[in-house]
Design a protein around this motif. Structure first.
Motif, PDB file in Angstrom:
ATOM      1  N   ALA A 164       0.813  -1.224   0.000  1.00  0.00           N
ATOM      2  CA  ALA A 164       0.000   0.000   0.000  1.00  0.00           C
ATOM      3  C   ALA A 164       0.848   1.277   0.000  1.00  0.00           C
ATOM      4  CB  ALA A 164      -0.939   0.001   1.204  1.00  0.00           C
ATOM      5  N   PHE A 165       2.167   1.141  -0.115  1.00  0.00           N
ATOM      6  CA  PHE A 165       3.023   2.339  -0.048  1.00  0.00           C
ATOM      7  C   PHE A 165       2.709   3.362  -1.148  1.00  0.00           C
ATOM      8  CE2 PHE A 165       6.925   4.697  -1.138  1.00  0.00           C
ATOM      9  CZ  PHE A 165       7.010   5.461   0.017  1.00  0.00           C
ATOM     10  N   PRO A 166       2.503   2.957  -2.423  1.00  0.00           N
ATOM     11  CA  PRO A 166       2.184   3.964  -3.452  1.00  0.00           C
ATOM     12  C   PRO A 166       0.941   4.788  -3.098  1.00  0.00           C
ATOM     13  CG  PRO A 166       2.771   1.893  -4.489  1.00  0.00           C
ATOM     14  CD  PRO A 166       2.661   1.613  -3.019  1.00  0.00           C
ATOM     15  N   GLU A 167      -0.069   4.128  -2.529  1.00  0.00           N
ATOM     16  CA  GLU A 167      -1.282   4.841  -2.098  1.00  0.00           C
ATOM     17  C   GLU A 167      -0.954   5.832  -0.987  1.00  0.00           C
ATOM     18  OE1 GLU A 167      -5.577   3.969   0.122  1.00  0.00           O
ATOM     19  OE2 GLU A 167      -4.320   2.273  -0.492  1.00  0.00           O
ATOM     20  N   LEU A 168      -0.151   5.390  -0.019  1.00  0.00           N
ATOM     21  CA  LEU A 168       0.274   6.276   1.075  1.00  0.00           C
ATOM     22  C   LEU A 168       1.016   7.485   0.525  1.00  0.00           C
ATOM     23  CD1 LEU A 168       1.016   7.049   4.031  1.00  0.00           C
ATOM     24  CD2 LEU A 168       2.972   5.489   3.820  1.00  0.00           C
ATOM     25  N   GLU A 169       1.954   7.240  -0.382  1.00  0.00           N
ATOM     26  CA  GLU A 169       2.778   8.318  -0.950  1.00  0.00           C
ATOM     27  C   GLU A 169       1.896   9.354  -1.652  1.00  0.00           C
ATOM     28  OE1 GLU A 169       7.264   8.104  -2.720  1.00  0.00           O
ATOM     29  OE2 GLU A 169       5.760   6.878  -3.711  1.00  0.00           O
ATOM     30  N   ALA A 170       0.933   8.866  -2.429  1.00  0.00           N
ATOM     31  CA  ALA A 170       0.038   9.771  -3.170  1.00  0.00           C
ATOM     32  C   ALA A 170      -0.823  10.599  -2.215  1.00  0.00           C
ATOM     33  CB  ALA A 170      -0.840   8.958  -4.113  1.00  0.00           C
ATOM     34  N   LYS A 171      -1.384   9.949  -1.196  1.00  0.00           N
ATOM     35  CA  LYS A 171      -2.266  10.661  -0.264  1.00  0.00           C
ATOM     36  C   LYS A 171      -1.484  11.654   0.601  1.00  0.00           C
ATOM     37  CE  LYS A 171      -6.161   7.507  -0.052  1.00  0.00           C
ATOM     38  NZ  LYS A 171      -6.983   6.559   0.719  1.00  0.00           N
ATOM     39  N   ALA A 172      -0.275  11.270   0.990  1.00  0.00           N
ATOM     40  CA  ALA A 172       0.559  12.193   1.777  1.00  0.00           C
ATOM     41  C   ALA A 172       0.918  13.413   0.950  1.00  0.00           C
ATOM     42  CB  ALA A 172       1.816  11.464   2.252  1.00  0.00           C
ATOM     43  N   ALA A 173       1.269  13.199  -0.311  1.00  0.00           N
ATOM     44  CA  ALA A 173       1.624  14.321  -1.198  1.00  0.00           C
ATOM     45  C   ALA A 173       0.420  15.246  -1.399  1.00  0.00           C
ATOM     46  CB  ALA A 173       2.111  13.787  -2.539  1.00  0.00           C
ATOM     47  N   ALA A 174      -0.761  14.646  -1.596  1.00  0.00           N
ATOM     48  CA  ALA A 174      -1.979  15.453  -1.813  1.00  0.00           C
ATOM     49  C   ALA A 174      -2.321  16.296  -0.590  1.00  0.00           C
ATOM     50  CB  ALA A 174      -3.153  14.531  -2.154  1.00  0.00           C
ATOM     51  N   SER A 175      -1.972  15.793   0.611  1.00  0.00           N
ATOM     52  CA  SER A 175      -2.278  16.541   1.842  1.00  0.00           C
ATOM     53  C   SER A 175      -1.116  17.436   2.267  1.00  0.00           C
ATOM     54  CB  SER A 175      -2.614  15.575   2.976  1.00  0.00           C
ATOM     55  OG  SER A 175      -1.465  14.811   3.329  1.00  0.00           O
ATOM     56  N   ALA A 176      -0.036  17.416   1.465  1.00  0.00           N
ATOM     57  CA  ALA A 176       1.164  18.235   1.742  1.00  0.00           C
ATOM     58  C   ALA A 176       1.808  17.892   3.083  1.00  0.00           C
ATOM     59  CB  ALA A 176       0.830  19.731   1.671  1.00  0.00           C
ATOM     60  N   HIS A 177       1.745  16.590   3.435  1.00  0.00           N
ATOM     61  CA  HIS A 177       2.388  16.118   4.663  1.00  0.00           C
ATOM     62  C   HIS A 177       3.430  15.058   4.326  1.00  0.00           C
ATOM     63  CE1 HIS A 177      -1.377  17.537   6.870  1.00  0.00           C
ATOM     64  NE2 HIS A 177      -0.381  18.177   7.435  1.00  0.00           N
ATOM     65  N   SER A 178       4.356  14.823   5.263  1.00  0.00           N
ATOM     66  CA  SER A 178       5.288  13.710   5.088  1.00  0.00           C
ATOM     67  C   SER A 178       4.512  12.405   5.245  1.00  0.00           C
ATOM     68  CB  SER A 178       6.398  13.770   6.139  1.00  0.00           C
ATOM     69  OG  SER A 178       5.911  13.324   7.397  1.00  0.00           O
ATOM     70  N   ILE A 179       5.095  11.311   4.733  1.00  0.00           N
ATOM     71  CA  ILE A 179       4.384  10.030   4.843  1.00  0.00           C
ATOM     72  C   ILE A 179       4.175   9.635   6.302  1.00  0.00           C
ATOM     73  CG2 ILE A 179       5.041   9.131   2.574  1.00  0.00           C
ATOM     74  CD1 ILE A 179       7.267   7.514   3.932  1.00  0.00           C
ATOM     75  N   TYR A 180       5.079  10.023   7.186  1.00  0.00           N
ATOM     76  CA  TYR A 180       4.965   9.614   8.591  1.00  0.00           C
ATOM     77  C   TYR A 180       3.935  10.464   9.336  1.00  0.00           C
ATOM     78  CZ  TYR A 180       8.809   6.660   7.350  1.00  0.00           C
ATOM     79  OH  TYR A 180       9.562   5.703   6.723  1.00  0.00           O
ATOM     80  N   THR A 181       3.846  11.743   9.004  1.00  0.00           N
ATOM     81  CA  THR A 181       2.786  12.581   9.582  1.00  0.00           C
ATOM     82  C   THR A 181       1.425  12.054   9.134  1.00  0.00           C
ATOM     83  OG1 THR A 181       4.240  14.505   9.589  1.00  0.00           O
ATOM     84  CG2 THR A 181       1.884  14.943   9.712  1.00  0.00           C
ATOM     85  N   TYR A 182       1.334  11.669   7.851  1.00  0.00           N
ATOM     86  CA  TYR A 182       0.078  11.129   7.327  1.00  0.00           C
ATOM     87  C   TYR A 182      -0.282   9.807   8.022  1.00  0.00           C
ATOM     88  CZ  TYR A 182      -3.681  10.013   4.125  1.00  0.00           C
ATOM     89  OH  TYR A 182      -4.923   9.731   3.611  1.00  0.00           O
ATOM     90  N   LEU A 183       0.709   8.925   8.200  1.00  0.00           N
ATOM     91  CA  LEU A 183       0.449   7.648   8.874  1.00  0.00           C
ATOM     92  C   LEU A 183      -0.025   7.879  10.311  1.00  0.00           C
ATOM     93  CD1 LEU A 183       3.358   5.300   7.725  1.00  0.00           C
ATOM     94  CD2 LEU A 183       0.904   4.917   7.388  1.00  0.00           C
TER      95      LEU A 183
END
Length: 368
Positions: A164-183
């Motif tokens: 699921a990493f590509p999905e995480l990367e896309a959603k984090a980018a769309a929210s302008a957050h790092s992947i870890y902040t998004y997680l």
């Protein structure tokens, strides 16, 4: 000039006896003993002592600094980080280490890997933990150095390797957050009424994907994950991320317990390095160890430690201890949630069972 820190921690030098001739002869490097160890250095300085006459003309020109500016005997990177946090003034923060000696503190330098630095007034031999080394970090005190060989690297490995990493990367980018902040925010969404940490009641990780440095000193150990399902979504990625962070914190608890059993009396953790920027990582360390965590005002505490050394070499401070108290600053204090103690005690029980079982499996296979 050589740094006492490096020759003691990484070589075979002791501050009272110097180099050990017998060791070099035993390994066939007796030529290094000649001329009073001229080849590898026989002028050893304590951290923060001034080296030579300061910056040479050539170095000053290359660096754009004044010729003769003070140069200090150095520290290894993690040791400089320890120096940058461990001596900070904690008055007014209601911490158990206030008005207590510096020996009640443990500095954790958390990045790709993690180091656990504790000091003592007399030498303490801790099974599976390096040292004791005299004056290797704080002059006049003995140092024990625990460590985990993969921490930030392990979290990165687990997260980026998930389907699921590509999905995480896309959603984090769309929210302008790092992947870890998004997680971290995603975990808050799926926790419902539970505390976030309780989401891993059925998911357990043994974090030694790259062997164990402390306190088991077993490079053959492997990583383990118990509780996997066929689910492939972002929820599952968030859960394995959380379980990995918890496993690293449980590993810190393991190191702490061994240090305390050997004679250390540690009441407060001082964290620095890249992972200390992650609030989930910090809170899990507080909750799982049951100890308050002090975060440095300056995240790059290794640089603060280096600056402390320079400030001593230049004569701005009379001692490392004085410089630490003035230059190390507290940013934030994170308290453990003691209501969660029973849950993490159980997680720790499972954690220790994992390695016990791994060794049993190895024993079975070795009996072929």
């Amino acid at each position: 000039s050589r740094s006492l820190c490096t020759v003691v921690c990484k070589w075979t030098y002791t501050s009272d006896r110097g180099w050990d001739d017998s060791f070099w002869k035993m390994i066939g490097l007796e030529d290094l003993v000649k001329d009073k160890y001229e080849k590898i250095g026989n002028h050893v300085l304590s951290p923060g002592e001034a080296v030579g006459k300061g910056l040479t003309p050539d170095a000053a020109k290359d660096l754009g600094l004044p010729e003769g500016i003070a140069v200090a005997a150095s520290l290894i990177d993690a040791h400089a980080g320890g120096l940058g946090v461990i001596g900070a003034d904690v008055k007014g923060h209601n911490l158990p280490c206030e008005n207590q000696p510096i020996t009640s503190r443990l500095a954790m330098i958390c990045g790709t890997s993690s180091c656990h630095m504790g000091v003592s007034e007399s030498p303490i031999f801790v099974p599976g933990v390096w040292g004791p080394y005299f004056s290797a970090m704080v002059p006049g005190l003995w140092l024990n150095e625990g460590g985990q060989s993969a921490t930030g690297k392990l979290i990165d490995h687990v997260v980026r390797g998930h389907v699921a990493f590509p999905e995480l990367e896309a959603k984090a980018a769309a929210s302008a957050h790092s992947i870890y902040t998004y997680l971290n925010s995603h975990l808050d969404l799926i926790k419902k009424s539970l505390p976030v940490g309780f989401l891993t009641v059925d998911l357990h990780v043994w974090p030694d994907f790259h062997g164990n440095r402390s306190p088991l000193t077993d490079l053959t150990l492997k990583g383990m994950v118990v509780g996997l399902t066929l689910s492939r979504g972002l929820d599952e990625l968030a859960l394995i991320y959380l379980a990995t962070i918890q496993a690293i914190a449980l590993g810190t608890r393991h190191i702490l317990e061994v240090m305390q059993a050997a004679g250390h009396d540690i009441s407060t953790l001082f964290l620095c390095g890249g992972l200390s920027k992650n609030p989930l990582f910090v809170q899990m360390h507080a909750d799982i160890t049951g100890k308050p965590v002090v975060l440095s005002k300056e995240v790059e505490s290794v640089l603060v430690g280096a600056a402390i050394l320079g400030a001593c070499a230049s004569g701005d401070f009379a001692s490392i201890q004085e410089a630490m108290a003035k230059m190390g600053k507290i940013g934030r204090v994170v308290q453990p949630n003691h209501e969660h103690k029973r849950f993490y005690d159980k997680k720790y029980e499972v954690f220790l069972k994992l390695v016990e079982h791994q060794r049993e499996y190895r024993s079975i296979m070795n009996s072929l």
